[in-house]
Design a protein around this motif. Structure first.
Motif, PDB file in Angstrom:
ATOM      1  N   GLU A 129      56.758  82.563  50.660  1.00  0.00           N
ATOM      2  CA  GLU A 129      57.841  82.099  51.542  1.00  0.00           C
ATOM      3  C   GLU A 129      58.475  80.834  50.975  1.00  0.00           C
ATOM      4  O   GLU A 129      59.686  80.670  50.998  1.00  0.00           O
ATOM      5  N   ASP A 171      57.412  91.565  60.606  1.00  0.00           N
ATOM      6  CA  ASP A 171      57.639  90.113  60.719  1.00  0.00           C
ATOM      7  C   ASP A 171      58.620  89.664  59.638  1.00  0.00           C
ATOM      8  O   ASP A 171      59.545  88.887  59.890  1.00  0.00           O
ATOM      9  N   THR A 175      62.688  88.046  59.547  1.00  0.00           N
ATOM     10  CA  THR A 175      63.119  86.763  58.968  1.00  0.00           C
ATOM     11  C   THR A 175      64.170  86.972  57.876  1.00  0.00           C
ATOM     12  O   THR A 175      64.710  86.008  57.346  1.00  0.00           O
ATOM     13  N   GLN A 176      64.432  88.228  57.512  1.00  0.00           N
ATOM     14  CA  GLN A 176      65.387  88.575  56.466  1.00  0.00           C
ATOM     15  C   GLN A 176      65.106  87.829  55.171  1.00  0.00           C
ATOM     16  O   GLN A 176      66.018  87.463  54.436  1.00  0.00           O
ATOM     17  N   SER A 177      63.829  87.586  54.866  1.00  0.00           N
ATOM     18  CA  SER A 177      63.502  86.871  53.629  1.00  0.00           C
ATOM     19  C   SER A 177      63.363  87.878  52.484  1.00  0.00           C
ATOM     20  O   SER A 177      63.331  89.087  52.706  1.00  0.00           O
TER      21      SER A 177
END
Ligand code: NAD
Length: 263
Positions: A129, A171, A175-177
């Protein structure tokens, strides 16, 4: 996910699917961190990677111990500067019916097959992250899709891993990560997984002798594994699936049509 020139961690890399995965990832241009609880098989995988011009380092670690997994991350970053892919693959598969499974055995199987994956996520998710990129894969099993007899603890661990990875993937989607997740569900693969039962913690304390039915079922599964898919073919499916961004990775086409295929 673009994997060329990046770094992967593979647990259980000394044998079977993990060895196949490590070699396939190295062939695809990744640096590979080979993790396992016995050093000599890791050296063997490292030699195979070196012989084809690839780069790897070995880290002896027990995935059921959080401190060991933290040390894997430190050593990987020291060796290669960053990590992009985690393959939580280490696993064990002893046979016993629900009634035959001792508490020590439940704890042993869940500590490796489930807690090993939880430890991997706990340590590597914040790293991925923070760098805005990364992928977490876990090797579950078809035994995580439907219950089979005489594999109580194994089935339980693999169902849990699938639930965990599905939850993680959702999850991450929220978060569109650029951190993503996938789960591998192989059928029978030609490896030495069934030998892992020799390391079971409580042979002397088992309350009952393993039943004749368990022995008979073990023979059937032994046969299926002995005639199973080669680990390299499973590894090729994983590399392809990760490149394409699939969540579910099935290496066999006889997986029953289930709702589990939805991503
Ligand atoms: P394998 O026994 O060849 O590989 C498992 C590896 O995990 C071994 O190298 C072992 O040393 C390592 N390991 C075990 N406990 C560990 C621990 N505490 N810490 C670190 N490493 C540990 O068997 P495999 O079939 O290649 O198994 C790999 C994964 O594939 C497992 O998660 C297994 O459940 C799963 N799987 C296997 C099959 C099959 O038919 N072989 C089918 C479905 C899923």
């Amino acid at each position: 996910m673009d994997i060329d020139g990046k770094t992967a961690i593979v647990t259980g890399a000394g044998s079977g699917i993990g060895r196949g995965l490590a070699i396939s990832l190295a062939k695809s241009g990744m640096n590979v961190v080979l993790v396992g609880h016995h050093q000599p098989p890791l050296d063997d995988t490292a030699a195979a990677i070196l012989a084809m011009g690839g780069k790897s380092v070995t880290v002896t670690a027990d995935v059921s111990k959080l401190d060991d997994v933290q040390r894997v991350a430190n050593e990987a970053i020291r060796a290669f500067g960053a990590v992009h892919l985690l393959c939580n693959n280490a696993g064990i598969g002893p046979f016993a019916s629900t009634a035959e499974t001792t508490i020590a055995e439940w704890e042993w199987v869940l500590s490796v097959n489930l807690w090993g994956v939880i430890h991997g996520i706990h340590v590597f998710l914040p790293i991925f992250e923070a760098q805005g990129e990364g992928h977490i894969n876990a090797t579950a099993s078809e035994s995580g899709l439907y219950g089979t007899p005489y594999l109580a603890a194994y089935n339980t661990s693999k169902f849990a891993v699938i639930g965990l990875m599905q939850s993680l993937a959702r999850d991450l989607r929220a978060t569109q990560s650029d951190v993503t997740a996938s789960v591998l569900c192989p059928g029978a693969v030609k490896t030495h997984i069934l030998d892992s039962a020799r390391e079971r913690p409580d042979t002397a304390q088992r309350p009952v002798e393993v039943s004749a039915e368990t022995h008979a079922f073990r023979d059937l599964v032994n046969d299926a594994v002995a005639n199973g898919m080669p680990p390299e073919d499973v590894a090729a499916c994983v590399v392809d699936g990760i490149r394409k961004g699939q969540f579910w990775i099935f290496s066999h086409d006889h997986v029953p049509e289930t709702a589990f295929k939805q991503s």
